[in-house]
Design an enzyme around this catalytic site. Structure first.
Site, PDB file in Angstrom:
ATOM      1  N   ARG A  31      31.365  34.841 -27.118  1.00 64.42           N
ATOM      2  CA  ARG A  31      30.863  33.858 -28.278  1.00 64.42           C
ATOM      3  C   ARG A  31      29.455  33.736 -28.083  1.00 64.42           C
ATOM      4  NH1 ARG A  31      28.364  30.254 -30.963  1.00 64.42           N
ATOM      5  NH2 ARG A  31      28.066  28.658 -29.093  1.00 64.42           N
ATOM      6  N   ASP A  32      29.119  33.083 -27.391  1.00 63.12           N
ATOM      7  CA  ASP A  32      27.408  32.788 -27.809  1.00 63.12           C
ATOM      8  C   ASP A  32      26.494  33.892 -27.500  1.00 63.12           C
ATOM      9  OD1 ASP A  32      25.160  31.469 -28.140  1.00 63.12           O
ATOM     10  OD2 ASP A  32      25.331  29.845 -26.030  1.00 63.12           O
ATOM     11  N   HIS A  48      22.396  23.721 -20.635  1.00 65.35           N
ATOM     12  CA  HIS A  48      22.769  24.660 -21.586  1.00 65.35           C
ATOM     13  C   HIS A  48      21.099  25.071 -21.461  1.00 65.35           C
ATOM     14  CE1 HIS A  48      24.575  27.781 -24.524  1.00 65.35           C
ATOM     15  NE2 HIS A  48      23.995  27.988 -24.402  1.00 65.35           N
ATOM     16  N   HIS A  54      18.185  28.811 -21.614  1.00 61.17           N
ATOM     17  CA  HIS A  54      17.164  29.559 -21.855  1.00 61.17           C
ATOM     18  C   HIS A  54      16.691  30.277 -21.315  1.00 61.17           C
ATOM     19  CE1 HIS A  54      20.408  30.764 -25.998  1.00 61.17           C
ATOM     20  NE2 HIS A  54      20.770  29.495 -25.106  1.00 61.17           N
ATOM     21  N   CYS A  90      17.829  34.264 -29.068  1.00 59.40           N
ATOM     22  CA  CYS A  90      18.184  32.695 -30.537  1.00 59.40           C
ATOM     23  C   CYS A  90      17.613  34.104 -31.449  1.00 59.40           C
ATOM     24  CB  CYS A  90      17.042  31.647 -30.078  1.00 59.40           C
ATOM     25  SG  CYS A  90      17.200  30.281 -31.253  1.00 59.40           S
ATOM     26  N   ASN A  94      20.968  33.399 -23.304  1.00 64.73           N
ATOM     27  CA  ASN A  94      20.822  32.229 -21.888  1.00 64.73           C
ATOM     28  C   ASN A  94      21.319  32.624 -20.218  1.00 64.73           C
ATOM     29  OD1 ASN A  94      22.968  30.509 -23.959  1.00 64.73           O
ATOM     30  ND2 ASN A  94      23.797  32.453 -23.701  1.00 64.73           N
TER      31      ASN A  94
END
Length: 302
Positions: free
Chosen positions: A15-16, A207, A209, A240, A249
């Site tokens: 997803r992300d 979470h 990055h 991002c 990520n």
């Protein structure tokens, strides 16, 4: 200081990770990626999102993907549902958990979803209530918890405020998300401590990055506080769109290698995880954005 003996990884790659890909990724590829991740031992996978195809065309195949996965009862499948329309669509596909997202930065909230933080919480409240009524778990992502492309550094108090708002509407666990990858270990610990004022350590996750190469150091800093839930992305997928040069990520392969090196159990087979990352990277026409995966693949090649 003792570290957790076990860590739960949520792989957000399907997803992300994939949502920022400009080239369309076939549903069959996404389904295969999920299958490979669960075969590698991932017990939590963020599969897709139920947002308007106008805004995120990559996720337009959400129903096709969710309805075609060969589900493992040991795996929790989560999806992003930003509003009631999205939740109602997701409900038909029986996710185990829904994800709502808010920002610790007012500027980011306004730029990203065109409303204030307080207004975003009001929008999410009926989603949370409906999910819990349907027996579906709810997780809240707290984006820009360490820094914002518009406001700069984010004070821990703002993270605490957002965590309190999430708690007030019934969100069961929250992610402290360094959306643009600017966090460093001590700042990460302060942000997590702010969240821990509202949630116990079992319901707070990290979470991170890796824009500035700090994601693994930040992971260790969170472990020092007892955090044992983390999100990462196979092959380092993602990025991002609001931060030039953001590298996405932290790679699941890199995180798992670190954790195993610390003697922490993840339940994940690193070799099979590398294979999953290699698979999706080949489908996207590039190499995995993971040093560990690169090293393992090079070693295999002799």
């Amino acid at each position: 200081m003792s570290l957790p003996t076990r860590v739960q990884i949520i792989d957000v790659g399907p997803r992300d990770g994939l949502q920022n890909e400009k080239q369309p990724v076939p549903a069959a590829v996404k389904i295969e990626l999920v299958q490979r991740l669960q075969a590698a031992g991932l017990s939590e996978i963020e599969v897709t999102s139920y947002v308007s195809p106008k805004w995120v065309p990559q996720m337009a195949d959400n129903h096709a993907v969710m309805s075609s996965i060969a589900r493992d009862p040991r795996v929790r499948y989560s999806v992003l549902t930003p509003n009631m329309k999205g939740f109602e669509a997701a409900l038909l596909d029986r996710p185990d958990e829904v994800l709502v997202f808010g920002a610790a930065s007012e500027a980011f909230s306004q730029k990203n979803i065109n409303c204030s933080i307080a207004e975003s919480i009001e929008r999410f409240a009926p989603v949370v209530q409906a999910a819990k009524a349907a027996g579906i778990a709810v997780r809240g992502s707290m984006s820009c918890a360490l820094g914002c492309p518009y406001e700069g550094e984010i004070a821990p108090e703002k993270v605490g405020r957002l965590a309190g708002l999430m708690k007030s509407i019934g969100v069961e666990r929250v992610d402290v998300a360094d959306t643009i990858g600017v966090g460093t270990p001590r700042k990460v610990q302060k942000a997590i401590e702010a969240a821990l004022a509202h949630y116990d350590v079992d319901h707070v996750s990290g979470h991170f990055h890796d824009t500035y190469g700090q994601a693994l150091a930040n992971t260790y800093a969170a472990l020092e506080l007892g955090v044992w839930n983390f999100q990462s992305s196979v092959a380092g997928l993602g990025g991002c769109p609001y931060a030039k040069g953001a590298t996405g990520n932290v790679a699941s392969e890199d995180a798992v290698y670190l954790l195993h090196g610390l003697g922490i159990d993840t339940g994940i087979d690193l070799d099979r995880l590398v294979d999953a990352g290699h698979y999706i990277s080949e489908q996207l026409g590039r190499k995995p954005n993971s040093r560990v995966a690169t090293a393992v693949l090079n070693k295999r090649a002799g």
